[in-house]
Design a protein around this motif. Structure first.
Motif, short mmCIF file in Angstrom:
data_model
loop_
_atom_site.label_atom_id
_atom_site.label_comp_id
_atom_site.label_asym_id
_atom_site.label_seq_id
_atom_site.Cartn_x
_atom_site.Cartn_y
_atom_site.Cartn_z
N ASP A 95 -12.85 9.97 -0.92
CA ASP A 95 -12.95 9.76 -2.37
C ASP A 95 -12.54 8.36 -2.80
N ALA A 96 -11.90 7.60 -1.91
CA ALA A 96 -11.33 6.31 -2.28
C ALA A 96 -12.32 5.17 -2.06
N GLY A 97 -12.03 4.01 -2.68
CA GLY A 97 -12.85 2.83 -2.52
C GLY A 97 -12.99 2.09 -3.83
N LEU A 98 -14.06 1.31 -3.96
CA LEU A 98 -14.39 0.66 -5.22
C LEU A 98 -15.10 1.69 -6.09
N LEU A 99 -14.48 2.09 -7.19
CA LEU A 99 -14.95 3.25 -7.94
C LEU A 99 -15.44 2.85 -9.33
N GLY A 100 -14.65 3.09 -10.36
CA GLY A 100 -15.13 2.95 -11.73
C GLY A 100 -15.36 1.52 -12.16
N ILE A 101 -16.24 1.37 -13.15
CA ILE A 101 -16.54 0.06 -13.73
C ILE A 101 -16.90 0.24 -15.19
N THR A 102 -16.52 -0.72 -16.02
CA THR A 102 -16.93 -0.74 -17.42
C THR A 102 -16.89 -2.17 -17.92
N THR A 103 -17.73 -2.48 -18.88
CA THR A 103 -17.71 -3.79 -19.51
C THR A 103 -16.95 -3.72 -20.83
N HIS A 104 -16.36 -4.84 -21.19
CA HIS A 104 -15.62 -4.95 -22.45
C HIS A 104 -16.58 -4.76 -23.63
N PRO A 105 -16.12 -4.15 -24.72
CA PRO A 105 -17.00 -3.99 -25.90
C PRO A 105 -17.56 -5.32 -26.41
N ASP A 106 -16.85 -6.43 -26.19
CA ASP A 106 -17.32 -7.75 -26.59
C ASP A 106 -17.76 -8.56 -25.37
N PHE A 107 -18.42 -7.89 -24.44
CA PHE A 107 -18.81 -8.53 -23.19
C PHE A 107 -19.67 -9.77 -23.41
N VAL A 108 -20.55 -9.73 -24.39
CA VAL A 108 -21.45 -10.86 -24.63
C VAL A 108 -20.64 -12.13 -24.89
N LYS A 109 -19.45 -11.97 -25.50
CA LYS A 109 -18.61 -13.13 -25.81
C LYS A 109 -17.67 -13.49 -24.67
N ASN A 110 -17.05 -12.47 -24.04
CA ASN A 110 -15.99 -12.79 -23.07
C ASN A 110 -16.36 -12.53 -21.61
N HIS A 111 -17.42 -11.76 -21.36
CA HIS A 111 -17.87 -11.46 -20.00
C HIS A 111 -16.79 -10.82 -19.14
N PHE A 112 -15.99 -9.94 -19.76
CA PHE A 112 -14.97 -9.19 -19.03
C PHE A 112 -15.56 -7.92 -18.44
N ILE A 113 -15.31 -7.69 -17.16
CA ILE A 113 -15.67 -6.46 -16.46
C ILE A 113 -14.39 -5.86 -15.88
N TYR A 114 -14.23 -4.55 -16.02
CA TYR A 114 -13.05 -3.85 -15.53
C TYR A 114 -13.47 -2.93 -14.38
N ILE A 115 -12.71 -2.97 -13.30
CA ILE A 115 -13.00 -2.12 -12.15
C ILE A 115 -11.74 -1.39 -11.69
N TYR A 116 -11.95 -0.27 -11.02
CA TYR A 116 -10.87 0.56 -10.47
C TYR A 116 -11.13 0.67 -8.98
N TYR A 117 -10.12 0.30 -8.16
CA TYR A 117 -10.36 0.41 -6.72
C TYR A 117 -9.10 0.78 -5.97
N THR A 118 -9.31 1.31 -4.76
CA THR A 118 -8.24 1.78 -3.88
C THR A 118 -7.98 0.73 -2.81
N TYR A 119 -6.70 0.49 -2.55
CA TYR A 119 -6.33 -0.45 -1.49
C TYR A 119 -5.16 0.13 -0.70
N LYS A 120 -4.95 -0.43 0.47
CA LYS A 120 -3.87 0.04 1.33
C LYS A 120 -2.75 -0.98 1.35
N ASP A 121 -1.53 -0.51 1.19
CA ASP A 121 -0.35 -1.35 1.27
C ASP A 121 0.60 -0.69 2.26
N GLY A 122 0.65 -1.24 3.47
CA GLY A 122 1.40 -0.58 4.52
C GLY A 122 0.70 0.71 4.92
N ASP A 123 1.44 1.80 4.85
CA ASP A 123 0.83 3.10 5.19
C ASP A 123 0.50 3.91 3.95
#
Length: 364
Positions: A95-123
């Motif tokens: 189920d883990a990995g690069l998952l959700g994505i959404t653009t900012h409501p004012d994307f045309v002005k700021n070009h912000f993209i938000y992502i949710y992802y899983t990473y490993k830190d130690g174990d």
């Protein structure tokens, strides 16, 4: 869509590719339909040969989507760009990995993209929400919005969307620690609500906490209707998949309740005792398709795209829009008022064909 049209649409989707072009204003323009045979213009292929696609979003005439293996991709001017917008080192496990994505409501002005992802830190596995700035289909800046969300191979959550209040909503899984869903200190098993810069909104249930609702097992989709109701899809353990209406500061019961049964917890709007693995969900208000005022539900185990007409926050019926495509991971309503769907046949649980996975557009 009747059965004959649906079958022909699916055949057409597999057989032909119809590209999307964009107008100078950035809005997606409808290509001329292929009328060589009945039904061939119902489902159009936008892109093929995708690897474990998970979520999609729209911005400034482009379509951005994630591939769970760690790639953020873009459809620009109707063409899938070969080079990724960005590549992330992720833990692509079940189920883990690069998952959700959404653009900012004012994307045309700021070009912000938000992502949710899983990473490993130690174990240990963790999730983070990152805000990246996009320019000319490449990443030019990045900022961590939220980190140290408990992660796991299963029940990892991952859906993120901006609400009509311009706040960022994040659905986190219980990360296989079911008791965490009832722990207000833990970020696991929750719907979180943040400002676009990662700060906590002053009108949250607790102004010192991002927690908006609790008692969730594995949120997969979020959508708002025209009345401002927030709908969430959630996978049950082996059955009892849910569609919920999310209300602030409410408890949805997991692990003490599945679907309904106690006045102490919120009851599900819809409960599926035979699992369908609900995935992405979208709200279709009005437009070119005959789905007015309906939720559109993607399913993985069910392999079906459903229409669920709603009235005053209640589901009144359930209809099949498409089947025969295998697992359906995500659905969204484009700025052209057509449906866009990602198949999920390469995720290790499906039966991919030689062109999977695909980004498709439903236009009829």
């Amino acid at each position: 869509m009747d059965k004959k049209t649906r079958i022909l649409a699916i055949i057409a989707a597999i057989a032909a590719s119809i590209l999307i072009i964009t107008s100078p204003s950035g809005s997606i323009v409808i290509p001329k339909p292929n009328t060589s045979s009945a039904g061939t213009d119902a489902v159009q292929i936008v892109a093929t040969h995708l690897q474990k696609p998970w979520a999609l979003t729209f911005g400034d005439g482009k379509i951005f989507f994630t591939e769970k293996v760690g790639r953020l991709r873009v459809i620009d001017n109707g063409i899938l760009v070969n080079e990724s917008v960005a590549n992330f080192r992720v833990a692509d496990i079940s189920d883990a990995g690069l998952l959700g994505i959404t653009t900012h409501p004012d994307f045309v002005k700021n070009h912000f993209i938000y992502i949710y992802y899983t990473y490993k830190d130690g174990d240990k596995l963790w999730n983070k929400v990152l805000r990246i700035t996009e320019s000319s289909d490449k990443i030019v800046d990045a900022k961590v919005i939220l980190d140290k969300i408990p992660g796991a191979e299963f029940d990892d959550g991952g859906v993120i969307k901006f609400g009509p209040d311009k706040k960022l909503y994040i659905g986190t899984g219980d990360a296989t620690d079911e008791n965490a869903a009832q722990d207000l200190v833990s970020l696991a098993g929750k719907i979180l609500r943040l400002n676009d810069d990662g700060s906590i909104p002053s009108d949250n249930p607790d102004p010192n906490s991002p927690v908006y609702s609790l008692g969730h097992r594995n949120p997969q989709g979020l959508a708002w209707d025209d009345q401002g109701n927030l709908y969430e899809t959630e996978e049950g353990p082996t059955k009892n998949d849910e569609i919920n209406i999310i209300k602030e500061d409410k408890n949805y019961g997991w692990p003490n309740q599945e679907c309904s049964g106690s006045k102490e917890y919120q009851s599900a709007l819809n409960c599926y005792n035979i699992s369908i693995e609900p995935a992405g969900i979208a709200y279709y208000g009005s437009g070119n398709l005959d789905f007015k005022n309906s939720l559109i539900l993607a399913t993985l185990r069910g392999n079906i795209l459903y229409q669920l007409p709603i009235s005053n926050g209640n589901v009144t019926s359930q209809k099949i829009i498409l089947d025969g495509l295998g697992r359906i991971r995500e659905v969204g309503v484009g700025p052209d008022n057509y449906l866009y769907i990602l198949t999920g046949n390469t995720d290790g649980q499906g039966f991919p064909d030689k062109n999977d996975d695909k980004l498709l557009r439903v236009v009829k």
